[in-house]
Design a protein around this motif. Structure first.
Motif, PDB file in Angstrom:
ATOM      1  N   ALA A  32       0.806  -1.216   0.000  1.00  0.00           N
ATOM      2  CA  ALA A  32       0.000   0.000   0.000  1.00  0.00           C
ATOM      3  C   ALA A  32       0.842   1.270   0.000  1.00  0.00           C
ATOM      4  O   ALA A  32       0.304   2.371  -0.191  1.00  0.00           O
ATOM      5  CB  ALA A  32      -0.935   0.013   1.206  1.00  0.00           C
ATOM      6  N   THR A  33       2.155   1.132   0.218  1.00  0.00           N
ATOM      7  CA  THR A  33       3.012   2.317   0.168  1.00  0.00           C
ATOM      8  C   THR A  33       3.116   2.816  -1.268  1.00  0.00           C
ATOM      9  O   THR A  33       2.919   2.064  -2.230  1.00  0.00           O
ATOM     10  CB  THR A  33       4.419   2.007   0.700  1.00  0.00           C
ATOM     11  N   THR A  34       3.453   4.080  -1.414  1.00  0.00           N
ATOM     12  CA  THR A  34       3.649   4.632  -2.759  1.00  0.00           C
ATOM     13  C   THR A  34       5.009   4.221  -3.298  1.00  0.00           C
ATOM     14  O   THR A  34       5.924   3.845  -2.538  1.00  0.00           O
ATOM     15  CB  THR A  34       3.576   6.159  -2.739  1.00  0.00           C
ATOM     16  N   GLY A  35       5.146   4.309  -4.598  1.00  0.00           N
ATOM     17  CA  GLY A  35       6.442   4.040  -5.200  1.00  0.00           C
ATOM     18  C   GLY A  35       7.512   4.973  -4.661  1.00  0.00           C
ATOM     19  O   GLY A  35       8.666   4.572  -4.469  1.00  0.00           O
ATOM     20  N   ALA A  36       7.142   6.207  -4.385  1.00  0.00           N
ATOM     21  CA  ALA A  36       8.096   7.173  -3.846  1.00  0.00           C
ATOM     22  C   ALA A  36       8.569   6.760  -2.452  1.00  0.00           C
ATOM     23  O   ALA A  36       9.757   6.913  -2.118  1.00  0.00           O
ATOM     24  CB  ALA A  36       7.464   8.565  -3.803  1.00  0.00           C
ATOM     25  N   GLU A  37       7.668   6.228  -1.633  1.00  0.00           N
ATOM     26  CA  GLU A  37       8.059   5.764  -0.300  1.00  0.00           C
ATOM     27  C   GLU A  37       9.034   4.596  -0.402  1.00  0.00           C
ATOM     28  O   GLU A  37      10.037   4.527   0.326  1.00  0.00           O
ATOM     29  CB  GLU A  37       6.830   5.345   0.490  1.00  0.00           C
TER      30      GLU A  37
END
Length: 495
Positions: free
Chosen positions: A76-81
């Motif tokens: 569920a994290t973003t690609g940026a995270e």
């Protein structure tokens, strides 16, 4: 980084003395795989310098459970995270580079320049997949024209789930980076099984994970032998297995995955050809051929161990290559002039010496080397070259995984291509020729996943790695490496 000394530096004691060597759910644990220990050997001296208690089958199950629990939040994290975490891992490796280089030199016997290349490659891989992770979100929901105005289509890329990663001993940390970085970038969680011969360097990933605050369970590490690997392949929480190693073990990994119908990536063996065309520059060809078989003491699945040279230049080329081989300084990390180190394990040393003994019995034409370097002690093998090796001989056909080169000559390009493709493997190849277009045309005809033309074996994170035939299944590195940990989801809906 430019280094002016090949002398080894001491490895910090905390990297060698690991009372707790199993990393599960963000914490270190004592291995449950005793009473036997994993022993780590300095191959330049054939002496043990450290031991640790391996993980157990039960700990594999705990690691798989931790990866499964962590998957929902990590996906569920973003690609940026995820990119920020990958860059933090790269920074952690960079900070530890001197110690990791020293550990590589000690455990693998590598000259300093080879050990430095390894660490730099691992760092570059995490940085590359951090860039790709940042782009994943923008690729979601791409429109697909269904040809029906009443319907709309779109595609999404979903992480496969918890994955099992099994790596080899010849390039510690590098092949691990090739798997861990894209898996985490895709949103997968992972259980890593390092090689039992070179575990210590791989444990650094657990140290860094804790240091940067990687969420517990995203990366787990269970060192051990075949029992740990088998348990990882059969655990039903693991949704994909990626393996680098021998064909014999790869077939068992594939069979275990087949029982559960889960995908595998297999990076296996090679018996790669190098073709020297008639118009090749002899000096350039010698340098490329030498690096292709003697770098890392020939312990490369991509080693160009079958050399196919135009008959018209065969004598001149062979003489120049032998002269080059005799100039190679073989030695351990304590020799500042060493250009080629020892084989990494006793098992591999015994295998290669057995091949050399059989070649001697069979009367192969040995024009350089042909024996262990007994004067040095340790697991040293002389740079070895055989000429006019029969095409049905094991030295020509089988992967040796040592500094052993077999040569045959050809009269036509068609004959050269047939010789090059006459193998069960198809991982890599090299072509050297004066005319660029001709050399590239020959390269196009070779059955190999990666072909170098007039250049040494340079591998970049954004290029594909993997082979045809018995060299494996799938590709690592580049966008293909990321895709190996993603599933495609198509959505069709009313417009």
């Amino acid at each position: 980084m430019t280094t002016h000394s090949n002398q080894p530096t001491p490895v910090p004691a905390n990297l060698l003395q690991r009372d707790k060597a199993v990393y599960i759910n963000g914490s270190w644990h004592v291995g449950g795989g005793g009473p036997s220990h994993l022993a780590f050997v300095d191959p330049s001296k054939a002496t043990t310098f450290a031991t640790l208690i391996p993980g157990s089958v039960e700990q594999v199950a705990l690691a798989a459970e931790a990866a499964a629990r962590a998957f929902g939040a990590w996906r569920a994290t973003t690609g940026a995270e995820r990119a920020r975490n990958l860059r933090a891992i790269a920074s952690g490796l960079t900070k530890r580079k001197p110690d990791l280089v020293a550990l590589q030199m000690l455990n693998n016997g590598k000259p300093r320049f080879e050990a430095e290349i390894d660490i730099d490659d691992a760092i570059a891989t995490f940085e590359y997949y951090a860039d790709l992770a940042e782009g994943i979100d923008g690729q979601q929901g791409q429109t697909v024209d269904l040809g029906d105005t009443a319907l709309a289509g779109s595609t999404y890329f979903e992480p496969l789930g918890p994955v099992g990663l099994i790596v080899a001993w010849n390039f510690p940390m590098v092949t691990t980076a090739w798997k861990v970085a894209p898996a985490l970038a895709a949103g997968c969680t992972a259980v890593l099984k390092p090689s039992e011969f070179t575990t210590l360097a791989e444990l650094i990933y657990g140290d860094i994970a804790s240091e940067i605050g990687l969420p517990p369970g995203v990366l787990n590490i269970v060192p051990g032998g075949a029992d740990v690997g088998a348990a990882l392949c059969t655990d039903r929480r693991i949704r994909k297995v990626s393996f680098t190693g021998s064909n014999a073990t790869g077939s068992r990994v594939m069979a275990a995955a087949a029982n559960r119908i889960v995908p595998v990536s297999l990076e296996l063996g090679g018996k790669s050809p190098i073709i020297i065309l008639e118009d090749a520059d002899i000096d350039q060809a010698v340098e490329i051929a030498s690096a292709g078989i003697f770098f890392n003491c020939g312990q490369m699945c991509s080693a160009t161990s079958r050399l196919i040279v135009a008959a018209s230049i065969a004598d001149e080329f062979a003489a120049a290559l032998v002269a080059k081989a005799k100039l190679i300084v073989v030695g351990g990390p304590d020799n500042p002039d060493a250009q080629m180190g020892p084989l990494t394990t006793r098992e591999q040393f015994d295998k290669v010496t057995s091949v050399l003994n059989q070649a001697r019995t069979d009367g192969l034409n040995c024009i350089a080397g042909g024996a262990a370097d007994a004067a040095l002690g340790g697991f040293f093998i002389q740079p070895t070259i055989y000429r006019d090796v029969p095409a049905d001989h094991p030295v020509w056909r089988n992967e040796i995984f040592g500094p052993v080169l077999a040569i045959r000559s050809f009269r036509t390009v068609d004959e050269a291509v047939v010789l090059a493709n006459g193998t069960d493997f198809g991982l890599a190849a090299t072509v050297v020729g004066g005319d660029k277009d001709t050399a590239e045309a020959v390269a196009r005809r070779i059955d190999a996943g990666h072909v170098w033309v007039n250049t040494p074996q340079l591998i970049f994170p954004n290029t594909a790695w993997g082979g045809f035939k018995a060299s494996g299944i799938g590709r690592e590195l580049g966008p293909w490496g990321l895709a190996a940990y993603l599933g495609v989801k198509h959505m069709t809906r009313a417009a």
